[in-house]
Design an enzyme around this catalytic site. Sequence first.
Site, PDB file in Angstrom:
ATOM      1  N   ALA A  86       0.988  -1.125  -0.109  1.00  0.00           N
ATOM      2  CA  ALA A  86       0.074  -0.040  -0.065  1.00  0.00           C
ATOM      3  C   ALA A  86       0.983   1.161   0.029  1.00  0.00           C
ATOM      4  CB  ALA A  86      -0.949   0.011   1.345  1.00  0.00           C
TER       5      ALA A  86
ATOM      6  N   GLY B  15       0.563  -4.746   0.661  1.00  0.00           N
ATOM      7  CA  GLY B  15      -0.663  -5.120   0.032  1.00  0.00           C
ATOM      8  C   GLY B  15      -0.458  -5.615  -1.399  1.00  0.00           C
TER       9      GLY B  15
ATOM     10  N   GLU C 180      -0.698  -9.183  -0.443  1.00  0.00           N
ATOM     11  CA  GLU C 180      -2.381  -9.563  -0.552  1.00  0.00           C
ATOM     12  C   GLU C 180      -3.014  -9.391  -1.621  1.00  0.00           C
ATOM     13  OE1 GLU C 180      -2.430  -5.950   2.407  1.00  0.00           O
ATOM     14  OE2 GLU C 180      -3.352  -7.570   3.668  1.00  0.00           O
TER      15      GLU C 180
ATOM     16  N   GLU D 230       4.502  -5.337   7.236  1.00  0.00           N
ATOM     17  CA  GLU D 230       3.961  -4.115   7.752  1.00  0.00           C
ATOM     18  C   GLU D 230       4.599  -4.092   9.493  1.00  0.00           C
ATOM     19  OE1 GLU D 230       2.314  -6.414   5.906  1.00  0.00           O
ATOM     20  OE2 GLU D 230       1.071  -5.263   4.667  1.00  0.00           O
TER      21      GLU D 230
HETATM   22  N1  CO8 Z   1       4.649   3.257  -0.647  1.00  0.00           N
HETATM   23  C1  CO8 Z   1       5.002   4.358  -0.941  1.00  0.00           C
HETATM   24  N2  CO8 Z   1       6.136   4.471  -1.744  1.00  0.00           N
HETATM   25  C2  CO8 Z   1       6.798   3.233  -1.925  1.00  0.00           C
HETATM   26  C3  CO8 Z   1       6.636   2.324  -1.440  1.00  0.00           C
HETATM   27  C4  CO8 Z   1       5.275   2.042  -0.763  1.00  0.00           C
HETATM   28  N3  CO8 Z   1       4.879   0.950  -0.365  1.00  0.00           N
HETATM   29  N4  CO8 Z   1       7.605   1.099  -1.750  1.00  0.00           N
HETATM   30  C5  CO8 Z   1       8.466   1.824  -2.538  1.00  0.00           C
HETATM   31  N5  CO8 Z   1       8.099   3.333  -2.709  1.00  0.00           N
HETATM   32  C6  CO8 Z   1       8.640   4.275  -3.168  1.00  0.00           C
HETATM   33  C7  CO8 Z   1      10.096   4.713  -2.417  1.00  0.00           C
HETATM   34  O1  CO8 Z   1       9.644   5.789  -1.367  1.00  0.00           O
HETATM   35  C8  CO8 Z   1      10.891   5.660  -3.643  1.00  0.00           C
HETATM   36  O2  CO8 Z   1      10.323   6.833  -3.814  1.00  0.00           O
HETATM   37  P1  CO8 Z   1      11.404   7.749  -4.151  1.00  0.00           P
HETATM   38  O3  CO8 Z   1      12.082   7.554  -5.322  1.00  0.00           O
HETATM   39  O4  CO8 Z   1      10.458   9.176  -4.375  1.00  0.00           O
HETATM   40  O5  CO8 Z   1      12.284   7.986  -2.673  1.00  0.00           O
HETATM   41  C9  CO8 Z   1      10.397   4.572  -4.660  1.00  0.00           C
HETATM   42  O6  CO8 Z   1       9.205   3.758  -4.471  1.00  0.00           O
HETATM   43  C10 CO8 Z   1      11.542   3.686  -5.106  1.00  0.00           C
HETATM   44  O7  CO8 Z   1      11.906   2.710  -3.953  1.00  0.00           O
HETATM   45  P2  CO8 Z   1      13.162   2.772  -3.036  1.00  0.00           P
HETATM   46  O8  CO8 Z   1      14.306   3.764  -3.314  1.00  0.00           O
HETATM   47  O9  CO8 Z   1      13.061   2.492  -1.760  1.00  0.00           O
HETATM   48  O10 CO8 Z   1      13.784   1.209  -3.827  1.00  0.00           O
HETATM   49  P3  CO8 Z   1      14.772   0.023  -3.189  1.00  0.00           P
HETATM   50  O11 CO8 Z   1      15.037  -0.766  -4.447  1.00  0.00           O
HETATM   51  O12 CO8 Z   1      15.632   0.758  -2.384  1.00  0.00           O
HETATM   52  O13 CO8 Z   1      13.774  -0.711  -2.458  1.00  0.00           O
HETATM   53  C11 CO8 Z   1      11.835  -2.026  -1.298  1.00  0.00           C
HETATM   54  C12 CO8 Z   1      12.702  -1.502  -2.691  1.00  0.00           C
HETATM   55  C13 CO8 Z   1      12.860  -3.027  -0.711  1.00  0.00           C
HETATM   56  C14 CO8 Z   1      10.548  -2.471  -2.101  1.00  0.00           C
HETATM   57  C15 CO8 Z   1      11.529  -0.629  -0.559  1.00  0.00           C
HETATM   58  O14 CO8 Z   1      10.971   0.201  -1.374  1.00  0.00           O
HETATM   59  C16 CO8 Z   1      10.502  -0.723   0.541  1.00  0.00           C
HETATM   60  O15 CO8 Z   1      10.731  -1.373   1.544  1.00  0.00           O
HETATM   61  N6  CO8 Z   1       9.323  -0.497   0.197  1.00  0.00           N
HETATM   62  C17 CO8 Z   1       8.150  -0.470   1.266  1.00  0.00           C
HETATM   63  C18 CO8 Z   1       7.605  -2.042   1.395  1.00  0.00           C
HETATM   64  C19 CO8 Z   1       6.622  -1.860   2.426  1.00  0.00           C
HETATM   65  O16 CO8 Z   1       6.813  -1.922   3.539  1.00  0.00           O
HETATM   66  N7  CO8 Z   1       5.444  -2.614   2.171  1.00  0.00           N
HETATM   67  C20 CO8 Z   1       4.355  -2.598   2.937  1.00  0.00           C
HETATM   68  C21 CO8 Z   1       3.407  -1.168   3.082  1.00  0.00           C
HETATM   69  S1  CO8 Z   1       2.276  -1.334   3.980  1.00  0.00           S
HETATM   70  C22 CO8 Z   1       1.064  -2.172   3.399  1.00  0.00           C
HETATM   71  O17 CO8 Z   1       1.126  -2.628   2.276  1.00  0.00           O
HETATM   72  C23 CO8 Z   1      -0.183  -2.254   4.094  1.00  0.00           C
HETATM   73  C24 CO8 Z   1      -1.235  -3.027   3.510  1.00  0.00           C
HETATM   74  C25 CO8 Z   1      -2.721  -2.755   4.052  1.00  0.00           C
HETATM   75  C26 CO8 Z   1      -3.039  -1.189   4.049  1.00  0.00           C
HETATM   76  C27 CO8 Z   1      -4.345  -0.979   4.692  1.00  0.00           C
HETATM   77  C28 CO8 Z   1      -4.875   0.340   4.446  1.00  0.00           C
HETATM   78  C29 CO8 Z   1      -6.035   0.712   5.490  1.00  0.00           C
END
Ligand code: CO8
Length: 259
Positions: free
Chosen positions: A66, A111, A114, A134
């Site tokens: 998400a 997400g 999911e 998460e």
């Molecule tokens: N949300 C928003 N932005 C994201 C997300 C995300 N989940 N994942 C990546 N991005 C963005 C980064 O912020 C970055 O943006 P910018 O270039 O502007 O800084 C861009 O994508 C590229 O990402 P990275 O530079 O971080 O790329 P890396 O190769 O270094 O890392 C990863 C890749 C490991 C995937 C890393 O981006 C990461 O850890 N992402 C988040 C993963 C995560 O924690 N996902 C779970 C999110 S919470 C969730 O899904 C809850 C679901 C239920 C929601 C219910 C709603 C009520």
Amino acid sequence: MEASVIYEILEEQIALVTIQRPKALNALNQEVMLGIEKTISDLIANEQVRGIIITGSGQKSFVAGADISEITELAYEEAVSFSLRGQRIFQLIENSPKPIIAAINGFTLGGGCELAMACHLRIASENAVFGQPEIKLGIIPGYGGTQRLIRLIGKTKATEYLLNGENINAETALQLGLVNKVCLQGELLESAKEMMKKILQFSSVAIANTLECIQAYDNPEQNGFQLEAINFAKSIASEDGKEGTKAFLEKRKPVFKNS
Ligand code: CO8
């Protein structure tokens, strides 16, 4: 501005849905969620389509979760309705009478995992990375992850991954039963199409009746055995049911009309 969820109709009535928000690794913001809802609803209603493949744009990510920037400030009531609305969208996928395959090409986290788990089948490229991270953010899954991970890989391993937030590589995902197949990244789409074509050689009526019974397994409000008897009767009464059984007895290949 280009839509964040697009589709094209490929050969043999297969639709390919692509989530394309590459700057955020295809993270699910509300625009993407609504795009998924509309696209899947339209494709379920589209008589030209018999099967759906969902993938993420680019080589790096299926869906990285998400959109964290959208959920960080949610108030309690908003968070409940965000979560319930997302769950409903993923139930639309899970309850589709047309088979839906996730073609998974990279990060499939939160997400994203999911979403993949709501699809009927999952095929992953070698570089795919799964997980419910998460807990590392101080939150929990909200789009069905606590329930579907248990259903797919069992309570023991699901509890472990939901509580440690660790990534799961493609090979482990295969061993756990989280995915159906792992392939080379360059062959992902072809493999997904091949998997779909094997299914679509059969009657759409029998496919839909089978999928409905499979969904009943996880639904405490439905008696799966009762539904199976009803859907068995529907399928044997269908034109394709008559054709398939007669073709066997007449020692010829069936010609299904999806009716
Ligand atoms: N949300 C928003 N932005 C994201 C997300 C995300 N989940 N994942 C990546 N991005 C963005 C980064 O912020 C970055 O943006 P910018 O270039 O502007 O800084 C861009 O994508 C590229 O990402 P990275 O530079 O971080 O790329 P890396 O190769 O270094 O890392 C990863 C890749 C490991 C995937 C890393 O981006 C990461 O850890 N992402 C988040 C993963 C995560 O924690 N996902 C779970 C999110 S919470 C969730 O899904 C809850 C679901 C239920 C929601 C219910 C709603 C009520």
